[in-house]
Design a protein around this motif. Sequence first.
Motif, PDB file in Angstrom:
ATOM      1  N   GLN A 147       0.815  -1.196   0.000  1.00  0.00           N
ATOM      2  CA  GLN A 147       0.000   0.000   0.000  1.00  0.00           C
ATOM      3  C   GLN A 147       0.862   1.264   0.000  1.00  0.00           C
ATOM      4  OE1 GLN A 147      -1.701  -0.032   3.780  1.00  0.00           O
ATOM      5  NE2 GLN A 147      -3.139   1.629   3.448  1.00  0.00           N
ATOM      6  N   GLN A 148       2.182   1.136   0.166  1.00  0.00           N
ATOM      7  CA  GLN A 148       3.022   2.314   0.387  1.00  0.00           C
ATOM      8  C   GLN A 148       3.567   2.900  -0.908  1.00  0.00           C
ATOM      9  OE1 GLN A 148       3.028   3.502   3.364  1.00  0.00           O
ATOM     10  NE2 GLN A 148       1.854   1.697   3.983  1.00  0.00           N
ATOM     11  N   ARG A 149       3.893   4.174  -0.849  1.00  0.00           N
ATOM     12  CA  ARG A 149       4.599   4.820  -1.957  1.00  0.00           C
ATOM     13  C   ARG A 149       5.944   5.379  -1.485  1.00  0.00           C
ATOM     14  NH1 ARG A 149       1.046  10.089  -3.331  1.00  0.00           N
ATOM     15  NH2 ARG A 149       2.895  10.731  -4.504  1.00  0.00           N
ATOM     16  N   HIS A 150       6.067   5.633  -0.177  1.00  0.00           N
ATOM     17  CA  HIS A 150       7.327   6.098   0.409  1.00  0.00           C
ATOM     18  C   HIS A 150       8.224   4.869   0.528  1.00  0.00           C
ATOM     19  CE1 HIS A 150      10.100   7.428   3.544  1.00  0.00           C
ATOM     20  NE2 HIS A 150       9.753   8.668   3.262  1.00  0.00           N
ATOM     21  N   LEU A 151       9.311   4.846  -0.222  1.00  0.00           N
ATOM     22  CA  LEU A 151      10.063   3.615  -0.402  1.00  0.00           C
ATOM     23  C   LEU A 151      10.596   3.033   0.907  1.00  0.00           C
ATOM     24  CD1 LEU A 151      10.511   2.085  -2.918  1.00  0.00           C
ATOM     25  CD2 LEU A 151      12.698   3.195  -3.219  1.00  0.00           C
ATOM     26  N   LYS A 152      11.105   3.909   1.793  1.00  0.00           N
ATOM     27  CA  LYS A 152      11.658   3.389   3.051  1.00  0.00           C
ATOM     28  C   LYS A 152      10.560   2.826   3.939  1.00  0.00           C
ATOM     29  CE  LYS A 152      14.364   6.921   4.230  1.00  0.00           C
ATOM     30  NZ  LYS A 152      15.251   7.667   5.127  1.00  0.00           N
ATOM     31  N   PHE A 155      17.787  -1.149   1.328  1.00  0.00           N
ATOM     32  CA  PHE A 155      17.828   0.183   1.934  1.00  0.00           C
ATOM     33  C   PHE A 155      18.974   1.010   1.357  1.00  0.00           C
ATOM     34  CE2 PHE A 155      14.856  -1.033   5.339  1.00  0.00           C
ATOM     35  CZ  PHE A 155      14.120   0.134   5.390  1.00  0.00           C
ATOM     36  N   MET A 156      20.063   0.341   0.949  1.00  0.00           N
ATOM     37  CA  MET A 156      21.151   1.074   0.305  1.00  0.00           C
ATOM     38  C   MET A 156      20.698   1.643  -1.032  1.00  0.00           C
ATOM     39  SD  MET A 156      24.458  -1.236   1.161  1.00  0.00           S
ATOM     40  CE  MET A 156      24.984  -1.489   2.852  1.00  0.00           C
ATOM     41  N   ILE A 157      19.905   0.869  -1.785  1.00  0.00           N
ATOM     42  CA  ILE A 157      19.395   1.394  -3.057  1.00  0.00           C
ATOM     43  C   ILE A 157      18.470   2.575  -2.792  1.00  0.00           C
ATOM     44  CG2 ILE A 157      18.187   0.841  -5.191  1.00  0.00           C
ATOM     45  CD1 ILE A 157      20.766  -0.702  -4.840  1.00  0.00           C
ATOM     46  N   ALA A 158      17.656   2.464  -1.723  1.00  0.00           N
ATOM     47  CA  ALA A 158      16.805   3.611  -1.357  1.00  0.00           C
ATOM     48  C   ALA A 158      17.680   4.830  -1.073  1.00  0.00           C
ATOM     49  CB  ALA A 158      15.956   3.260  -0.136  1.00  0.00           C
ATOM     50  N   GLY A 159      18.825   4.596  -0.422  1.00  0.00           N
ATOM     51  CA  GLY A 159      19.744   5.698  -0.145  1.00  0.00           C
ATOM     52  C   GLY A 159      20.312   6.280  -1.421  1.00  0.00           C
ATOM     53  N   ILE A 160      20.611   5.410  -2.394  1.00  0.00           N
ATOM     54  CA  ILE A 160      21.125   5.900  -3.683  1.00  0.00           C
ATOM     55  C   ILE A 160      20.083   6.790  -4.354  1.00  0.00           C
ATOM     56  CG2 ILE A 160      21.722   5.173  -6.022  1.00  0.00           C
ATOM     57  CD1 ILE A 160      23.139   2.781  -4.819  1.00  0.00           C
ATOM     58  N   LEU A 161      18.807   6.368  -4.299  1.00  0.00           N
ATOM     59  CA  LEU A 161      17.750   7.182  -4.901  1.00  0.00           C
ATOM     60  C   LEU A 161      17.636   8.525  -4.193  1.00  0.00           C
ATOM     61  CD1 LEU A 161      15.066   4.431  -5.491  1.00  0.00           C
ATOM     62  CD2 LEU A 161      16.371   5.647  -7.224  1.00  0.00           C
ATOM     63  N   LEU A 162      17.817   8.506  -2.860  1.00  0.00           N
ATOM     64  CA  LEU A 162      17.726   9.753  -2.100  1.00  0.00           C
ATOM     65  C   LEU A 162      18.821  10.735  -2.501  1.00  0.00           C
ATOM     66  CD1 LEU A 162      16.869   8.590   1.515  1.00  0.00           C
ATOM     67  CD2 LEU A 162      15.650  10.302   0.212  1.00  0.00           C
ATOM     68  N   GLY A 201       7.414  -8.869  -2.037  1.00  0.00           N
ATOM     69  CA  GLY A 201       8.159  -8.946  -3.293  1.00  0.00           C
ATOM     70  C   GLY A 201       7.434  -8.212  -4.392  1.00  0.00           C
ATOM     71  N   GLY A 202       6.095  -8.392  -4.442  1.00  0.00           N
ATOM     72  CA  GLY A 202       5.304  -7.695  -5.458  1.00  0.00           C
ATOM     73  C   GLY A 202       5.437  -6.190  -5.333  1.00  0.00           C
ATOM     74  N   ALA A 203       5.373  -5.705  -4.088  1.00  0.00           N
ATOM     75  CA  ALA A 203       5.468  -4.256  -3.871  1.00  0.00           C
ATOM     76  C   ALA A 203       6.829  -3.732  -4.311  1.00  0.00           C
ATOM     77  CB  ALA A 203       5.234  -3.939  -2.389  1.00  0.00           C
ATOM     78  N   VAL A 204       7.905  -4.438  -3.935  1.00  0.00           N
ATOM     79  CA  VAL A 204       9.251  -3.961  -4.288  1.00  0.00           C
ATOM     80  C   VAL A 204       9.449  -4.015  -5.804  1.00  0.00           C
ATOM     81  CG1 VAL A 204      11.695  -4.470  -4.075  1.00  0.00           C
ATOM     82  CG2 VAL A 204      10.246  -4.527  -2.055  1.00  0.00           C
TER      83      VAL A 204
END
Lengths: 114, 576
Positions: free
Chosen positions: B300-305, B349-356, B427-430
């Motif tokens: 249900q989320q859109r905020h990746l972290k 979470f590292m990939i999320a950091g790269i996007l940030l 997995g589907g969400a990611v």
Amino acid sequence: MSPLPWLVAAWLFGIGLYGIVTSRNYLHLIGCLSVVQSATYVLLLSAGFRWGAGPPIFQDQPPGSLVVDPVVQALVLTDIVVGAAVTALLLVLVLQVHKRRGTVDPDALRPLDR
Amino acid sequence: MSGETLLPLAVALPLLGAALLLALGHVIPKRASDMVALLLALALAGIGAWLAREAAAGPVTHWFGGWVPQGGRPLGIAFTADLAGAGMVCFIGLVFAACFAFAWGYFEPAGAMFHVLMLVFMGAMAGFCLTADLFNLFVWFEVMSVAAFALTAYHLESSAIEGALNFTITNSLASFMMLGGIGLLYARFGLLDMPALGRAAAEAPGEMVVAAACCLLLAALLTKAAMVPFQFWLTDAHAVAPSPVSVVFSGVMVSLGIFGIARLGGTVFAGVPAAQGVMHGLLLGLGLASALLGGVGCLQQRHLKRMLAFSTISHTGILLGALALVSAQGKAGMLAYLLGHGAVKAALFMIAGILLTRCGGIDEIQLRGRGRAVWPAGIVFGLAGLVLGGLPFGTLDEATRLLDSAAAEQGLPWLAAPLLLGAALTGGAVLRAGGRIFLGWGRVSGEEERAPTEEEQEPRDRPLWLMLAPAAVLLAAALGLGGPIAHFALTAAGGGEMPAETPNPWLPWAAIGLSLLIAGWDLGRAHLPRWLRAPVEAASGPAFALLDRLHTGRVGDYVAFMLAGLAVLTLGFMLG
């Protein structure tokens, strides 16, 4: 042993939690958290208490005389130190929240906008 | 060097390093603190590996100050490294090393402060895994928490502070509960040494004090592990913490709660039938609920972290489910899953950091197509998403097979299906987020559009390869070392041989298929006919809405739910 200390500990735990759940002010809430923590002090100290026993220091009483349990006192001391650190941290956070949002009401504050 | 003399170093080295950095942080060159922290993390991993080698022949014990037990009565405080604990220490060192490499230079404005806190955090985790003394366990639990509280609020932005407040209050309550439980045990038995307590408790198994203490300790550790209904703090804290901190939170800290339950269940409460009953029954239920709730919340989320935080709840639920099987094979599955999931989640979470840092955002919908510039990160992200969704290859797959056959052995052959359903949802969400961000698919968004989000950015201060390399290494380890990790977990748990055949060999395929279906459905929403979409949306809408209404962000509500959880645990004990 008398059940009174246990009842006091349970009461402090319960009333503190009630305060946290219903609080409308973070400062009040942090106070309630300290009340919950003091329940653990009462619990630990009463676990080591003996009627008629002296302090666990053998400088002015002969070794072997009846003293209260020094272990729980060490535990409580650790607990107090931890509590002080957490309370200080929480107060700093609340100060920062107040600077940024101008309120300390948990109901008016939400992580992430919604 | 013998393992016994090495044991205290696992805690002393990081703490000493932290103290030195604190004293000298402003005189040494800026990058030196990065270097020191990285080396100390690698040293911890080395110590863990060495201890594991020594512990293979039997647990290694160190009594501090030479206070060995006299007449069978423990006087001092001991560290004991069994194979599982030593392996955890090694894993903690490796994740922190990857995190320090990932965060190279990121915390420069804070000077050495970040490294000081992280090293204290690391030392406390190592102590938590090694100690054999119940009060000492509380101390490490608390040191770990306080370091984590401060790290969460690092950004000092409004959201970060509010998330940190919720985290601090709920987790402080957890540690008070833990201390209360310890106090009850000490009042009854006058002992704090865990094996000795276990022997004493086994002689008084039916007593109410023991049950009450077990309740309080379980509630505390379940809060750390963020299991239903103690889970609310996690999504707030993980979403707002700086990305290198979230890496460690999701990679190691949360699963340490489950590790702690395994520890206590195997020592203090090993001879208490009521406690074992609750672990087998009630905790299994909580694990299942967490796996499913985390999965639905994730979708249900859109905020990746925040999405990844929900997925952590789901996968930690699987860990709890595996542990609740109360069998050696289940415990081996838990341990292998813990290691595999920790590595994969840290990479994500590292990939999320790269996007940030690179794309200037963390919102899935706003970032649509903007990830093309950092496409190598997209490959890691996609692969990690597949692994979360149940890809039948690598560590998580080996762990799932262990879990599946352990469940069948306990007469619960269906158990792995709902657990993997939770995994498939995450997995589907990611995968959906990956497809949208890195491929630009999914023009029309569904439920996720109404989810909370925020503008967030981290400074663009380090080369892409430096941030990507640790993530790729962790993911490669999770994928490539499946066999050795499963073998290690089986040896550590005493679970015998890897089962040749699992009862439900189709399960991982079904899970990965479902993940792809969910991701495809969400991304292809615009092309789906209305008559197909409407019934699914009518069914999923209320579930999403209910979950969203529960996660209010108000700490009083969270505490009320914790109390409800404590009541449920108490009921579990009363009903047997």
